[in-house]
Write an enzyme that holds these catalytic residues in place. Structure first.
Site, PDB file in Angstrom:
ATOM      1  N   CYS A 117      38.597 -31.265  66.589  1.00 50.55           N
ATOM      2  CA  CYS A 117      39.881 -31.580  67.516  1.00 50.55           C
ATOM      3  C   CYS A 117      39.494 -30.818  68.956  1.00 50.55           C
ATOM      4  O   CYS A 117      39.936 -31.632  70.032  1.00 50.55           O
ATOM      5  CB  CYS A 117      40.963 -30.756  67.182  1.00 50.55           C
ATOM      6  SG  CYS A 117      42.512 -30.948  67.909  1.00 50.55           S
TER       7      CYS A 117
ATOM      8  N   CYS B  63      46.738 -28.152  61.396  1.00 51.72           N
ATOM      9  CA  CYS B  63      47.693 -28.522  62.402  1.00 51.72           C
ATOM     10  C   CYS B  63      48.536 -29.679  61.828  1.00 51.72           C
ATOM     11  O   CYS B  63      49.990 -29.688  61.624  1.00 51.72           O
ATOM     12  CB  CYS B  63      47.378 -28.825  63.787  1.00 51.72           C
ATOM     13  SG  CYS B  63      46.045 -30.201  63.944  1.00 51.72           S
TER      14      CYS B  63
END
Length: 384
Positions: free
Chosen positions: A102, A198
């Site tokens: 990410c 997340c």
């Protein structure tokens, strides 16, 4: 904080949490022309995703600090560049770390490109890390707060991206950040830190993964091949795992806890052992897809010494690193490491300086068993 943000447009990744909020405050106080950019990286409708709440918190912070807020949706890029890899790794029986990808692909990839389109001269995030210009190169350094240092997750970011990045929190501790937020009356000063992956949020991991990958139950065995239970699917387990095995109260087994010590894909078997077992110890590993932030270290081909972490927040471990066939890295540790998981990252350090890292591909068990426990149908052979 490096480089100097004074009078320069800085595009800050504002998540809606306390860290990025304080980063915005500090940048504004340093004289930067701060613009906040809030990313939406995941979309779902099952009630677990906090994207809407986070965006509202980001708006509130920007109103308090009187800085512009931009919003961009990178959900498709995230699925293509991060989530697909995440699923492929779990399907292969490995344990990936999507936060590293990410950072490389989203926060310091498409986010950085979008920030430039907004006129950004510099990028900023709320990571607990630092950079420094040394010998003409931008180096990634550990954050001052050793409990929050996030250089581990940033090791795959390019030196070019780091040279354009400001980490306002790198010299602060988490307690200091909370205090600043509280003293300045920021609305998110007491907001709870996000934990875990997340896009999974607070939902049960097994429930989430089963919606994307088919479960494949199979036997749980001891190293000698004795079946002691059934697992729900190898993808739900990682080396060293103790919870959720469903083993207990076995006759003549004693009270010592059970741990996952291996996964045998060919048999769809989960291997477990009790107590303080050497089966979880590795004196080395092989890693692939290395990223060296400032180029390969001197002496890599013949071997060089440094420190490494095989998981976030682990103390530095002394090791020797050698370049092997097909650009793979052979890492030998001075002290055996416990529960090293293929698919995770080994990250290398020279003191404060993060050199880079690589994906753990194989583990070298102690006792001369080669690159992994020797595998045979019905159990484990060749260990010892």
């Amino acid at each position: 904080m490096m480089p100097d943000p004074d009078n320069r447009r800085v595009i800050l990744g504002l998540s809606g949490g306390v860290d990025s909020a304080v980063a915005a405050l500090l940048l504004r106080e340093a004289g930067a022309d701060v613009h906040a950019l809030h990313m939406t990286n995941w979309e779902d409708e099952d009630g677990y995703c906090s994207a809407a709440e986070d965006l509202q918190d980001a708006r509130t912070v920007c109103e308090q600090l009187d800085i512009p807020l931009h919003h961009v949706n990178f959900a498709q890029q995230y699925r293509d560049r991060v989530f697909r890899y995440f699923l492929d790794e779990y399907a292969a029986g490995r344990t990936p770390n999507p936060d590293v990808l990410c950072n490389r692909e989203i926060k310091f990839g498409v986010f950085r490109e979008h920030a430039k389109r907004l006129g950004g001269e510099l990028l900023a995030t709320g990571h607990y890390a630092r950079t420094a210009r040394i010998d003409g190169q931008t180096r990634l350094l550990k954050g001052v707060d050793r409990n929050k240092d996030q250089s581990y997750f940033l090791h795959a970011v390019s030196a070019a991206a780091l040279s354009e990045t400001v980490f306002p929190l790198g010299d602060l501790t988490k307690d200091e950040v909370r205090r600043i937020a509280r003293d300045q009356g920021l609305a998110v000063h007491d907001k709870r830190d996000s934990t875990g992956i997340c896009f999974i949020g607070e939902r049960p991991f097994r429930e989430f993964l089963s919606t994307y990958l088919p479960a494949n139950p199979g036997p749980i065995r001891t190293p000698d091949g004795t079946e002691v239970g059934r697992h729900h699917g190898l993808m739900y387990y990682t080396l060293g795992q103790r919870q959720g095995l469903g083993i207990g109260g076995r006759r003549n087994a004693g009270d010592a806890p059970w741990y996952v010590v291996d996964k045998i894909a060919a048999d769809n078997a989960l291997i477990v052992a009790q107590g303080d077992t050497d089966l979880l110890l590795s004196d080395g590993l092989t890693a692939i897809d290395a990223n060296w932030i400032n180029g390969p270290p001197a002496g890599l081909e013949d071997g060089f010494r440094c420190a490494a972490k095989v998981r976030y927040r682990q103390p530095d471990q002394d090791c020797a690193v050698t370049l092997g066939p097909c650009a793979a890295l052979s890492v030998g540790f001075d002290d055996p490491q416990r529960a090293v998981a293929p698919g995770q990252y080994v990250v290398f350090y020279d003191g404060e300086h993060c050199l880079g890292g690589a994906v753990i591909d194989q583990i070298h068990r102690i006792g001369g068993a080669g690159s992994a426990i020797m595998r045979a149908p019905g159990g484990l052979a060749g260990h010892g």
